[in-house]
Enzyme design. Structure first.
Site, PDB file in Angstrom:
ATOM      1  N   ARG A  15       0.816  -1.223   0.000  1.00  0.00           N
ATOM      2  CA  ARG A  15       0.000   0.000   0.000  1.00  0.00           C
ATOM      3  C   ARG A  15       0.852   1.277   0.000  1.00  0.00           C
ATOM      4  NH1 ARG A  15      -3.937  -0.141   4.814  1.00  0.00           N
ATOM      5  NH2 ARG A  15      -2.238  -1.305   5.770  1.00  0.00           N
ATOM      6  N   ILE A 450     -27.659   3.786  16.122  1.00  0.00           N
ATOM      7  CA  ILE A 450     -27.562   2.692  15.146  1.00  0.00           C
ATOM      8  C   ILE A 450     -26.619   1.579  15.598  1.00  0.00           C
ATOM      9  CG2 ILE A 450     -27.125   2.191  12.683  1.00  0.00           C
ATOM     10  CD1 ILE A 450     -29.602   3.950  13.287  1.00  0.00           C
ATOM     11  N   ARG A 534      -8.162   4.908   0.037  1.00  0.00           N
ATOM     12  CA  ARG A 534      -8.849   3.973   0.929  1.00  0.00           C
ATOM     13  C   ARG A 534      -8.813   2.556   0.372  1.00  0.00           C
ATOM     14  NH1 ARG A 534     -12.327   5.950   5.039  1.00  0.00           N
ATOM     15  NH2 ARG A 534     -13.557   4.078   5.163  1.00  0.00           N
ATOM     16  N   CYS A 535      -8.358   1.621   1.202  1.00  0.00           N
ATOM     17  CA  CYS A 535      -8.315   0.232   0.794  1.00  0.00           C
ATOM     18  C   CYS A 535      -9.127  -0.593   1.789  1.00  0.00           C
ATOM     19  CB  CYS A 535      -6.878  -0.281   0.796  1.00  0.00           C
ATOM     20  SG  CYS A 535      -5.810   0.653  -0.307  1.00  0.00           S
ATOM     21  N   GLU A 624     -26.373  -2.941  -2.633  1.00  0.00           N
ATOM     22  CA  GLU A 624     -25.158  -3.089  -3.439  1.00  0.00           C
ATOM     23  C   GLU A 624     -25.078  -4.427  -4.145  1.00  0.00           C
ATOM     24  OE1 GLU A 624     -22.249  -1.059  -0.153  1.00  0.00           O
ATOM     25  OE2 GLU A 624     -21.617  -2.889  -1.145  1.00  0.00           O
ATOM     26  N   HIS A 713     -21.649  11.724   8.989  1.00  0.00           N
ATOM     27  CA  HIS A 713     -20.376  11.854   8.283  1.00  0.00           C
ATOM     28  C   HIS A 713     -19.711  13.188   8.561  1.00  0.00           C
ATOM     29  CE1 HIS A 713     -21.166   8.146   6.243  1.00  0.00           C
ATOM     30  NE2 HIS A 713     -22.339   8.588   5.865  1.00  0.00           N
TER      31      HIS A 713
HETATM   32  N1  GLN Z   1     -24.315  -1.142  13.654  1.00  0.00           N
HETATM   33  C1  GLN Z   1     -23.327  -0.569  12.780  1.00  0.00           C
HETATM   34  C2  GLN Z   1     -22.715   0.664  13.430  1.00  0.00           C
HETATM   35  O1  GLN Z   1     -23.393   1.377  14.063  1.00  0.00           O
HETATM   36  C3  GLN Z   1     -23.921  -0.203  11.447  1.00  0.00           C
HETATM   37  C4  GLN Z   1     -22.888   0.343  10.502  1.00  0.00           C
HETATM   38  C5  GLN Z   1     -23.340   0.474   9.069  1.00  0.00           C
HETATM   39  O2  GLN Z   1     -24.497   0.395   8.768  1.00  0.00           O
HETATM   40  N2  GLN Z   1     -22.428   0.702   8.169  1.00  0.00           N
HETATM   41  O3  GLN Z   1     -21.559   0.951  13.276  1.00  0.00           O
HETATM   42 ZN    ZN Z   2     -25.389   2.672   8.163  1.00  0.00          ZN
END
Ligand code: GLN
Ligand code: ZN
Length: 779
Positions: A15, A450, A534-535, A624, A713
């Site tokens: 890399r 999440i 990014r890899c 995806e 983000h």
């Molecule tokens: N549960 C994971 C987190 O909160 C969900 C991540 C994702 O959807 N990319 O990091």
């Molecule tokens: Zn997510």
């Protein structure tokens, strides 16, 4: 017979490019130092390919950032916000990464620093045809004019010619993305000009490029048209006729390359194009091989992509030879052999790996090893005596099929009885909700997150120390429990309704589970470019997947023991586990997916038995996985949805199943999402200002939804008002008793200093709406 290659990984075997780019962006390296590393990588790549016997070297497969971006700068497609008097490499980096206001050295005050006119936002990034690679989307504006701009291509051709001239009987073959695919991938921005109407102007520049390459003595140019793997509208098919009618006049020979799938209904279109050669993907498109061999005129070159450029398994060479036989009879010396697509999508060199078992290593081939397979096939077809290598290969393929490392009878038996497992929950959602609502007694607009919370330096350090055995298991568990306790306390303080344990023990949502499942292996250096520097290092699913023991129960149980609030269990779904791994190629993906789903099903039931009453199964990669051709979608969605149901259908009515999906267009998969029948789905919607929710609204999505109310983000702390507006917007369209309030995604990349105020504001926003709707239920 010619052995050639379509493209080689450019990140370097360790890399190097990534690290140099990142230092350069930080200002720690000069552009000369960056260029020197790039030159070295290219030199090394050319040597490796020549040593392996590759006779046509791909050039311009190198990119500092992205091969589509290379085309944009070559063609002068530079968004107006980045245009300047003369082009240099910085322009390309800004197109890819955006320009911070401070780039201009003008940050005298906050108002200037945030002024939009100074900052240039980065170009959009999209997935490259179902791979895990992302390209920078070309942008067309009203005043976009194609004009030969970046000369790097020609410099690299000169450089390669120089290297090759010193060497053997090898030719330089520049690689371009073809004009039709380039137009197709571009996006119009505030312009009234249709993309296709730009084709004639675009072809002028392509002609100029080809003429310059001809002047340098180039014989063959590889022109990639990957959109031939897609189903195309008639006008796009017509564009091929127009484009190649013009480009055929060039003084170079064109090898038109299609890859990633069958040509589908484009076989006759492609065989009639006035190009000198055609490359097809004979691995992912093998079902059409006979038809194509038959259709393409014998005076053209046919290049067969017989070695899988998107997976890491050793080829079955005897089988490949068998399928190339008819082509050999027809095309004779005009038959070329290659990998199916650019080797960009596989790791560089298997020889670097030290931790894999000998047996597994024997079954694998990375980019460098694949080159040797290509030349071996070409030698065999040319009638050279390579019998011993071929029989050696046959032994390996045979061994893999019967290996006890690959085959797990218990898993296979269980899979054979899949039909006996009901895929439906005990009762439909309309009835489940009647027992769930009183049980959980959550307020309107319940708040949750999440899964992950900020992964601090201490957390990462602890995981590393445990891995390298500097921490004992007991010490590690103690430290992780302290982290869990910390996030539980914080959630109590913030008054969030449904808790998570924060995932401190997880480095990555796929790796964490893969490491505990049998049938999975991890490499040391198996990096593949994802985008820019990014890899990713996808795990390898080599065998039947099974769960040795519970994977998350202890952490979740501990977390639940600390609070009276409900603690969500947190798992990664089978489709995402599959999508972000190198998957075995000796059985249908559906079968592998079901094996993972069965393992997860056991985990779900163990969580439930341990008193975890809400369980979230993340399916970030469900969309995806959609096949390139729409006609194949239904079949994929059928098994993808079934694997989710297999994972979740065993729980009681009162157990609440959540799922989470990252930003995706839901319109075309909404039926499948509904079929998954999760009680609650959380999605990423804040950046779209809730427009992504429309799919759910129009569909009358029947279960509960948590549309993300803030973008994770960005380090910005969203205000209460901003979130109130978004929740209100959602509440106008979704019945409030089915709405949840949560961020867009996990918070692991964020810091506490922005996470805590953001979540506090989120809770306040939910409370405001709660009051509003309780006072005035029809608000
Ligand atoms: N549960 C994971 C987190 O909160 C969900 C991540 C994702 O959807 N990319 O990091
Ligand atoms: Zn997510």
């Amino acid at each position: 017979m010619t052995a050639h290659n379509l493209g080689y990984p450019r990140i370097g075997d360790k890399r190097q490019l990534k690290f140099t780019l990142e230092s350069y962006w930080k200002g720690e390296k000069t552009v000369e130092e960056l260029e020197a590393v790039a030159r070295e990588i290219r030199y090394h790549n050319y040597q490796t390919q020549m040593n392996a016997g590759i006779q046509l070297l791909p050039v311009n497969d190198f990119a500092y950032y992205d091969q589509v971006l290379n085309m944009s700068t070559l063609l002068g497609v530079i968004p107006s916000r980045f245009r300047q008097k003369s082009y240099n490499i910085e322009v390309a980096f800004r197109m890819a990464r955006g320009r911070a206001p401070s780039d201009d050295g003008h940050v005298c005050c906050a108002s200037h620093a945030s002024s939009k006119s100074k900052a240039g936002y980065a170009g959009a990034m999209k997935k490259w045809f179902g791979t895990n690679y992302h390209y920078i989307v070309p942008e067309f504006e009203q005043d976009t004019v194609f004009k030969l701009t970046d000369t790097r291509l020609f410099d690299e051709v000169d450089e390669a010619l120089h290297i090759v001239n010193d060497g053997q009987n090898v030719q330089v073959k520049p690689v371009l993305i073809g004009p039709v695919s380039y137009l197709f991938l571009a996006e119009n921005k505030e312009t009234t000009i249709s993309k296709l109407s730009r084709l004639p102007e675009l072809l002028v520049v392509y002609q100029e490029i080809l003429a310059r390459l001809a002047e340098k003595g180039i014989e063959w140019v590889q022109i990639d048209e990957p959109i031939l793997s897609l189903e195309l509208e008639p006008e796009w098919q017509e564009a091929f006729v127009q484009a190649y009618g013009v480009l055929a006049k060039a003084e170079v020979k064109l090898l038109l390359a299609s890859y990633f799938e069958t040509l589908g209904e484009h076989v006759s279109l492609v065989s009639c194009l006035p190009v000198d050669g055609i490359h097809i993907d004979a691995v992912w498109g093998k079902t059409q091989l006979a038809e194509i061999v038959d259709a393409i005129p014998a005076d053209k070159v046919l290049s067969l992509g017989l070695v899988d450029g998107r997976n890491i398994w050793k080829s079955d060479l005897n089988h490949a030879l068998q399928s190339a036989k008819t082509a050999k009879q027809k095309f004779q010396d005009n038959l070329w052999i290659a990998p199916s697509c650019s080797l960009l999508h596989v790791p560089v060199d298997l020889d670097s790996e030290e931790g894999l078992s000998n047996e597994l290593t024997g079954y694998l081939a990375f980019a460098k090893q694949k080159l040797s397979e290509v030349t071996l096939l070409s030698q065999a077809l040319a009638g050279h005596n390579v019998e011993s290598q071929l029989s050696e290969n046959a032994k390996i393929i045979e061994a893999r099929a019967h290996s006890s490392m690959v085959n797990n009878e218990a898993v296979q038996e269980r899979l054979a009885k899949l039909d006996s497992i009901a895929l439906k929950r005990q009762n439909p959602y309309t009835q489940r909700v009647k027992v769930q609502k009183p049980k959980y007694n959550l307020p309107l607009f319940p708040t949750t997150t999440i899964g992950s919370f900020p992964q601090t330096a201490e957390i990462r350090q602890a995981r590393r120390a445990f891995k390298s055995e500097q921490l004992t298991e007991a010490q590690y568990v103690k430290q992780m429990q302290a982290e869990i306790k910390d996030v539980v306390d914080r959630q109590e303080r913030m008054n969030i309704d449904v808790f998570v344990h924060g995932e401190p023990e997880r480095n990555d949502m796929v790796e964490y589970f893969g490491e505990q499942l049998s049938g999975y292996a991890f490499t040391q250096f198996g990096w593949v470019q994802s985008y820019g520097s990014r890899c990713v290092k996808p795990p390898i699913i080599y065998g039947d997947v099974s769960r040795e023991s519970a994977m998350t129960v202890a952490w979740s149980r501990y977390a639940q023991s600390l609070t009276n609030k409900v603690m969500k269990g947190m798992l990664t779904g089978a489709v995402t586990m599959l999508q972000w791994s190198f998957v075995r190629d000796d059985q249908p993906r559906e079968v592998t997916c079901n094996q993972i789903a069965l393992a997860l099903r056991d985990e779900v039931l163990d969580l439930e038995a341990a008193g975890i009453e809400m369980i979230q199964i993340d399916e970030a990669a469900l969309r995806e996985g959609l096949p390139l051709k729409q006609r194949d979608w239904d079949d994929y969605l059928r098994w993808a949805v079934n694997s989710f149901k297999l994972t979740t259908s065993g729980v009681k009515n009162t157990t609440q199943i959540h799922t989470h999906m990252c930003y995706s267009e839901f319109n075309d998969i909404i039926q499948a999402v509904a079929d998954m029948d999760a009680d609650v789905i959380t999605i990423e919607t804040s950046k779209s200002q809730m427009t992504l929710l429309d799919a759910f609204v129009n569909f009358h999505y029947p279960n509960e939804i948590g549309p993300g109310v803030y973008d994770i983000h960005s380090p910005n702390v969203p205000t209460v008002e901003e979130m109130v507006v978004l929740i209100e917007k959602a509440a106008q369209n979704i019945p409030v008793e089915r709405l949840w309030v949560n961020p867009d995604c996990g918070l692991k990349t964020r810091a506490w200093k922005e996470t805590e105020p953001a979540l506090e504001n989120m809770v306040t926003a939910a409370k405001i709406l709660r009051e509003r709707f309780t006072l005035n239920p029809s608000a």
